[in-house]
Write a protein that holds these residues in place. Structure first.
Motif, PDB file in Angstrom:
ATOM      1  N   MET A 189       0.827  -1.201   0.000  1.00 49.01           N
ATOM      2  CA  MET A 189       0.000   0.000   0.000  1.00 49.01           C
ATOM      3  C   MET A 189       0.872   1.268   0.000  1.00 49.01           C
ATOM      4  O   MET A 189       0.607   2.223  -0.747  1.00 49.01           O
ATOM      5  CB  MET A 189      -0.927   0.004   1.215  1.00 49.01           C
ATOM      6  CG  MET A 189      -2.028  -1.043   1.166  1.00 49.01           C
ATOM      7  SD  MET A 189      -3.094  -0.894  -0.284  1.00 49.01           S
ATOM      8  CE  MET A 189      -3.730   0.762  -0.074  1.00 49.01           C
ATOM      9  N   ILE A 224      -6.909   6.830  -0.121  1.00 50.74           N
ATOM     10  CA  ILE A 224      -7.123   5.395  -0.289  1.00 50.74           C
ATOM     11  C   ILE A 224      -6.271   4.609   0.704  1.00 50.74           C
ATOM     12  O   ILE A 224      -6.703   3.584   1.243  1.00 50.74           O
ATOM     13  CB  ILE A 224      -6.787   4.965  -1.734  1.00 50.74           C
ATOM     14  CG1 ILE A 224      -7.864   5.479  -2.693  1.00 50.74           C
ATOM     15  CG2 ILE A 224      -6.685   3.448  -1.857  1.00 50.74           C
ATOM     16  CD1 ILE A 224      -7.607   5.136  -4.145  1.00 50.74           C
ATOM     17  N   THR A 274      -8.073   2.144   3.419  1.00 53.46           N
ATOM     18  CA  THR A 274      -7.896   0.704   3.222  1.00 53.46           C
ATOM     19  C   THR A 274      -7.251   0.044   4.432  1.00 53.46           C
ATOM     20  O   THR A 274      -7.682  -1.029   4.872  1.00 53.46           O
ATOM     21  CB  THR A 274      -7.032   0.452   1.969  1.00 53.46           C
ATOM     22  OG1 THR A 274      -7.598   1.145   0.846  1.00 53.46           O
ATOM     23  CG2 THR A 274      -6.977  -1.031   1.649  1.00 53.46           C
ATOM     24  N   THR A 332     -11.936   2.586  -3.844  1.00 52.92           N
ATOM     25  CA  THR A 332     -11.492   1.926  -2.611  1.00 52.92           C
ATOM     26  C   THR A 332     -12.337   0.698  -2.312  1.00 52.92           C
ATOM     27  O   THR A 332     -11.829  -0.321  -1.822  1.00 52.92           O
ATOM     28  CB  THR A 332     -11.564   2.913  -1.424  1.00 52.92           C
ATOM     29  OG1 THR A 332     -10.872   4.107  -1.756  1.00 52.92           O
ATOM     30  CG2 THR A 332     -10.938   2.303  -0.180  1.00 52.92           C
ATOM     31  N   TYR A 333     -13.627   0.775  -2.611  1.00 54.84           N
ATOM     32  CA  TYR A 333     -14.529  -0.349  -2.335  1.00 54.84           C
ATOM     33  C   TYR A 333     -14.093  -1.579  -3.118  1.00 54.84           C
ATOM     34  O   TYR A 333     -14.040  -2.693  -2.574  1.00 54.84           O
ATOM     35  CB  TYR A 333     -15.958   0.054  -2.716  1.00 54.84           C
ATOM     36  CG  TYR A 333     -17.020  -0.674  -1.942  1.00 54.84           C
ATOM     37  CD1 TYR A 333     -17.413  -0.249  -0.680  1.00 54.84           C
ATOM     38  CD2 TYR A 333     -17.630  -1.801  -2.475  1.00 54.84           C
ATOM     39  CE1 TYR A 333     -18.389  -0.919   0.035  1.00 54.84           C
ATOM     40  CE2 TYR A 333     -18.609  -2.482  -1.767  1.00 54.84           C
ATOM     41  CZ  TYR A 333     -18.985  -2.041  -0.506  1.00 54.84           C
ATOM     42  OH  TYR A 333     -19.935  -2.713   0.201  1.00 54.84           O
ATOM     43  N   LEU A 360     -11.058  -2.031  -4.340  1.00 52.50           N
ATOM     44  CA  LEU A 360      -9.718  -2.391  -3.867  1.00 52.50           C
ATOM     45  C   LEU A 360      -9.777  -3.244  -2.601  1.00 52.50           C
ATOM     46  O   LEU A 360      -9.021  -4.209  -2.448  1.00 52.50           O
ATOM     47  CB  LEU A 360      -8.895  -1.126  -3.612  1.00 52.50           C
ATOM     48  CG  LEU A 360      -7.458  -1.335  -3.131  1.00 52.50           C
ATOM     49  CD1 LEU A 360      -6.644  -2.087  -4.179  1.00 52.50           C
ATOM     50  CD2 LEU A 360      -6.803   0.014  -2.819  1.00 52.50           C
ATOM     51  N   ILE A 361     -10.695  -2.904  -1.696  1.00 49.53           N
ATOM     52  CA  ILE A 361     -10.850  -3.676  -0.465  1.00 49.53           C
ATOM     53  C   ILE A 361     -11.263  -5.107  -0.782  1.00 49.53           C
ATOM     54  O   ILE A 361     -10.752  -6.069  -0.183  1.00 49.53           O
ATOM     55  CB  ILE A 361     -11.886  -2.994   0.458  1.00 49.53           C
ATOM     56  CG1 ILE A 361     -11.304  -1.690   1.015  1.00 49.53           C
ATOM     57  CG2 ILE A 361     -12.309  -3.920   1.591  1.00 49.53           C
ATOM     58  CD1 ILE A 361     -12.298  -0.861   1.792  1.00 49.53           C
ATOM     59  N   LEU A 363      -8.167  -6.942  -2.146  1.00 46.33           N
ATOM     60  CA  LEU A 363      -7.193  -7.216  -1.092  1.00 46.33           C
ATOM     61  C   LEU A 363      -7.659  -8.350  -0.188  1.00 46.33           C
ATOM     62  O   LEU A 363      -6.849  -9.134   0.313  1.00 46.33           O
ATOM     63  CB  LEU A 363      -6.940  -5.950  -0.274  1.00 46.33           C
ATOM     64  CG  LEU A 363      -6.187  -4.824  -1.007  1.00 46.33           C
ATOM     65  CD1 LEU A 363      -6.182  -3.561  -0.165  1.00 46.33           C
ATOM     66  CD2 LEU A 363      -4.761  -5.251  -1.335  1.00 46.33           C
ATOM     67  N   GLU A 364      -8.955  -8.437   0.039  1.00 52.00           N
ATOM     68  CA  GLU A 364      -9.491  -9.554   0.835  1.00 52.00           C
ATOM     69  C   GLU A 364      -9.185 -10.892   0.173  1.00 52.00           C
ATOM     70  O   GLU A 364      -8.793 -11.854   0.839  1.00 52.00           O
ATOM     71  CB  GLU A 364     -11.001  -9.395   0.995  1.00 52.00           C
ATOM     72  CG  GLU A 364     -11.414  -8.455   2.096  1.00 52.00           C
ATOM     73  CD  GLU A 364     -12.909  -8.461   2.302  1.00 52.00           C
ATOM     74  OE1 GLU A 364     -13.342  -8.531   3.471  1.00 52.00           O
ATOM     75  OE2 GLU A 364     -13.655  -8.423   1.319  1.00 52.00           O
ATOM     76  N   SER A 393     -13.059  -8.218   6.145  1.00 53.55           N
ATOM     77  CA  SER A 393     -13.488  -6.877   6.546  1.00 53.55           C
ATOM     78  C   SER A 393     -14.889  -6.943   7.135  1.00 53.55           C
ATOM     79  O   SER A 393     -15.587  -7.964   7.049  1.00 53.55           O
ATOM     80  CB  SER A 393     -13.473  -5.933   5.341  1.00 53.55           C
ATOM     81  OG  SER A 393     -14.462  -6.309   4.404  1.00 53.55           O
TER      82      SER A 393
END
Length: 249
Positions: free
Chosen positions: A78, A105, A109, A210-211, A213-214, A217-218, A225
């Motif tokens: 990040m 971001i 995040t 960002t939504y 991206l999250i 990343l999960e 999350s």
């Protein structure tokens, strides 16, 4: 002696002994200046390397509590990604690039998956790294620190999409107020550039990614999350329906 602006020789002129001496002197001065400039660049690069190493040492010492390499890799990716984007945009757009960097971001995040303190120290390290690339480092640091605190305080738990929308609006308001205040300190109000407010708006629109991206990343790091937990607790899921029919109560 040669006066400033004095013509030394024209194309096609015969080189006299005096002109030859002047040209030799000019070559010597140019070589000396180029060597000095090269040395200055080397010292600047050395100084930047020392500062960057110190920042990463501070970050490593702070994150030494983590035994999970996935979390360390996530934080480093990040920070590196945000820094690379900042250098790219500032190199492409020069002055306006620093206002286009969707820096929020990073804290949004990280705070979704980890603690507030981790998000704050990671954002601080990334801000200081990016400050080398921007034309106005102090203004950049001031704006991004204000936005970082706003993002962390308003995105403690991402449960609904409306929370991200509210956070983005607050970030844009923070950008506008901090930019206006900083400009009024050093310049007159007529120096406020309306175009920069537009650039800051583009910056905040990019934060909606960002939504996505999250979610990515999960899947990559195996994090969970609060958004995923809310989705998993939905009673309309097929597994819950089957459970209620097979073993009610």
């Amino acid at each position: 002696m040669v006066q400033k602006g004095e013509k030394i020789i024209n194309r096609g002129d015969i080189v006299t002994p005096r002109t030859f001496l002047i040209l030799e002197s000019l070559e010597t001065v140019n070589q000396r200046n180029n060597t000095r400039t090269h040395q200055q660049e080397m010292f600047i690069m050395l100084g930047q390397a020392i500062v960057i190493i110190c920042l990463f040492i501070f970050l490593y010492r702070y994150l030494a509590i983590f035994n999970d390499p996935k979390k360390l890799a996530f934080i480093m990716i990040m920070i590196t990604g945000t820094t690379v984007i900042c250098y790219f945009l500032c190199g492409m757009f020069t002055t306006s690039g620093m206002y286009l960097v969707p820096f929020a971001i990073l804290p949004i995040t990280i705070v979704v998956f980890l603690k507030k303190s981790i998000a704050l120290i990671s954002s601080l390290i990334s801000i200081l790294l990016c400050a080398f690339a921007v034309p106005y480092p102090l203004e950049f640091i001031f704006l991004q620190m204000a936005v970082t605190v706003t993002a962390i305080n308003n995105m403690k738990e991402l449960v609904r999409r409306s929370q991200l929308l509210r956070c983005v609006i607050l970030i844009y308001v923070t950008y506008c107020f901090t930019y206006t205040g900083y400009t009024l300190i050093f310049e007159e109000w007529t120096k406020l550039d309306p175009q920069l407010f537009f650039y800051l708006g583009i910056n905040c629109v990019l934060l909606f990614f960002t939504y996505l991206l999250i979610y990515l990343l999960e899947k990559v790091f195996g994090f969970v999350s609060t958004v995923t937990l809310v989705e998993l607790s939905d009673i309309n899921l097929p597994i819950f329906r089957q459970l209620s029919e097979t073993c009610p109560g």
